[in-house]
Design a protein around this motif. Structure first.
Motif, mmCIF file in Angstrom:
data_model
loop_
_atom_site.group_PDB
_atom_site.id
_atom_site.type_symbol
_atom_site.label_atom_id
_atom_site.label_comp_id
_atom_site.label_asym_id
_atom_site.label_seq_id
_atom_site.Cartn_x
_atom_site.Cartn_y
_atom_site.Cartn_z
ATOM 1 N N ILE A 92 7.089 71.074 30.423
ATOM 2 C CA ILE A 92 7.919 70.508 29.350
ATOM 3 C C ILE A 92 9.388 70.645 29.762
ATOM 4 N N PRO A 93 10.092 69.530 29.957
ATOM 5 C CA PRO A 93 11.466 69.613 30.464
ATOM 6 C C PRO A 93 12.431 70.354 29.545
ATOM 7 N N GLU A 94 12.223 70.325 28.246
ATOM 8 C CA GLU A 94 13.122 71.013 27.320
ATOM 9 C C GLU A 94 12.968 72.533 27.360
ATOM 10 N N VAL A 95 11.879 73.015 27.924
ATOM 11 C CA VAL A 95 11.662 74.461 28.047
ATOM 12 C C VAL A 95 12.369 74.936 29.308
ATOM 13 N N GLN A 96 13.455 75.679 29.118
ATOM 14 C CA GLN A 96 14.294 76.109 30.233
ATOM 15 C C GLN A 96 13.777 77.371 30.919
ATOM 16 N N THR A 97 13.251 78.307 30.143
ATOM 17 C CA THR A 97 12.685 79.524 30.729
ATOM 18 C C THR A 97 11.379 79.864 30.032
ATOM 19 N N VAL A 98 10.472 80.450 30.791
ATOM 20 C CA VAL A 98 9.186 80.933 30.282
ATOM 21 C C VAL A 98 9.079 82.383 30.748
ATOM 22 N N GLU A 99 9.075 83.305 29.799
ATOM 23 C CA GLU A 99 9.008 84.726 30.125
ATOM 24 C C GLU A 99 7.771 85.336 29.493
ATOM 25 N N HIS A 100 6.921 85.915 30.320
ATOM 26 C CA HIS A 100 5.739 86.631 29.833
ATOM 27 C C HIS A 100 6.226 88.027 29.466
ATOM 28 N N VAL A 101 6.094 88.404 28.183
ATOM 29 C CA VAL A 101 6.694 89.645 27.701
ATOM 30 C C VAL A 101 5.653 90.546 27.042
ATOM 31 N N LEU A 102 6.034 91.797 26.882
ATOM 32 C CA LEU A 102 5.205 92.780 26.203
ATOM 33 C C LEU A 102 5.810 93.017 24.828
ATOM 34 N N GLY A 103 5.001 93.018 23.803
ATOM 35 C CA GLY A 103 5.518 93.239 22.462
ATOM 36 C C GLY A 103 4.800 92.376 21.450
ATOM 37 N N MET A 104 5.529 91.979 20.414
ATOM 38 C CA MET A 104 4.952 91.217 19.323
ATOM 39 C C MET A 104 4.410 89.865 19.799
ATOM 40 N N TYR A 105 5.094 89.251 20.768
ATOM 41 C CA TYR A 105 4.681 87.950 21.276
ATOM 42 C C TYR A 105 4.275 88.069 22.739
ATOM 43 N N ASP A 106 3.526 87.091 23.205
ATOM 44 C CA ASP A 106 3.079 87.077 24.594
ATOM 45 C C ASP A 106 4.091 86.407 25.515
ATOM 46 N N TYR A 107 4.818 85.423 24.959
ATOM 47 C CA TYR A 107 5.791 84.674 25.742
ATOM 48 C C TYR A 107 7.066 84.480 24.950
ATOM 49 N N ARG A 108 8.157 84.399 25.681
ATOM 50 C CA ARG A 108 9.455 84.050 25.105
ATOM 51 C C ARG A 108 9.942 82.820 25.850
ATOM 52 N N LEU A 109 10.223 81.764 25.108
ATOM 53 C CA LEU A 109 10.670 80.510 25.697
ATOM 54 C C LEU A 109 12.112 80.239 25.283
ATOM 55 N N ARG A 110 12.872 79.678 26.193
ATOM 56 C CA ARG A 110 14.206 79.169 25.861
ATOM 57 C C ARG A 110 14.086 77.654 25.879
ATOM 58 N N VAL A 111 14.292 77.046 24.716
ATOM 59 C CA VAL A 111 14.092 75.609 24.544
ATOM 60 C C VAL A 111 15.420 74.965 24.158
ATOM 61 N N VAL A 112 15.779 73.872 24.827
ATOM 62 C CA VAL A 112 16.981 73.134 24.458
ATOM 63 C C VAL A 112 16.583 71.807 23.830
ATOM 64 N N ALA A 113 17.429 71.346 22.918
ATOM 65 C CA ALA A 113 17.185 70.067 22.241
ATOM 66 C C ALA A 113 18.524 69.455 21.860
ATOM 67 N N ARG A 114 18.494 68.174 21.565
ATOM 68 C CA ARG A 114 19.737 67.480 21.196
ATOM 69 C C ARG A 114 20.252 67.953 19.838
ATOM 70 N N ASP A 115 19.338 68.170 18.903
ATOM 71 C CA ASP A 115 19.680 68.649 17.562
ATOM 72 C C ASP A 115 18.405 69.242 16.953
ATOM 73 N N ILE A 116 18.483 69.691 15.724
ATOM 74 C CA ILE A 116 17.330 70.339 15.094
ATOM 75 C C ILE A 116 16.150 69.382 14.950
ATOM 76 N N SER A 117 16.393 68.135 14.610
ATOM 77 C CA SER A 117 15.271 67.198 14.479
ATOM 78 C C SER A 117 14.618 66.930 15.835
ATOM 79 N N ASP A 118 15.413 66.936 16.910
ATOM 80 C CA ASP A 118 14.847 66.785 18.252
ATOM 81 C C ASP A 118 14.014 68.017 18.599
#
Length: 151
Positions: A92-118
């Motif tokens: 997915i091109p909008e997903v800038q980073t994919v981090e496999h993490v330990l804790g409440m979630y399994d992954y942390r993603l950094r996602v960019v978009a043009r605006d909130i609706s995007d």
């Protein structure tokens, strides 16, 4: 692991600020000859200290005004489901980073978009349809005070 002296550390800091500097300019700044500086850069690169050169893009100038950190908890966990998720989310091109993490979630993603609706479109049509996605948690970036740099 490679042994670094103060000159190596200064060279890394200088290149982290501007990786386009020539070995001659860096050498003058650090009190080294151009060939000595070039040999140090080559040694650091061969030792794996530098993983490559990266272009630092201004996301806002490119029209991406929203950055969201997304916590992803997978519904099922297993080696195959982790690999399937990682492969699919990395496409997915909008997903800038994919981090496999330990804790409440399994992954942390950094996602960019043009605006909130995007972002909503990316979330609904791309991320929520990925294999194994269970719970999600979103945090919208308000400001970024410090960008990643040398250790």
């Amino acid at each position: 692991m490679i042994d670094l002296d103060e000159t190596d550390r200064a060279l890394i800091r200088a290149l982290a600020l501007d990786a386009t500097q020539s070995a001659g300019a860096l050498g003058r700044e650090l009190g080294l000859s151009q060939p000595a500086c070039w040999r140090r850069i080559k040694r650091l690169r061969e030792a794996g200290v530098f993983r490559g050169l990266r272009l630092d893009l201004d996301r806002e100038a490119l029209g991406f005004g929203v950055t969201v950190f997304l916590g992803v908890k997978l519904a099922t966990k297993g080696r195959v489901s982790l690999q399937d998720f990682e492969r699919a989310v990395s496409a997915i091109p909008e997903v800038q980073t994919v981090e496999h993490v330990l804790g409440m979630y399994d992954y942390r993603l950094r996602v960019v978009a043009r605006d909130i609706s995007d972002f909503e479109r990316v979330l609904r049509r791309r991320i929520m349809t990925l294999p194994g996605v269970g719970n999600l948690d979103a945090n919208v970036l308000l400001s970024e005070e410090r960008l990643p740099g040398p250790i």
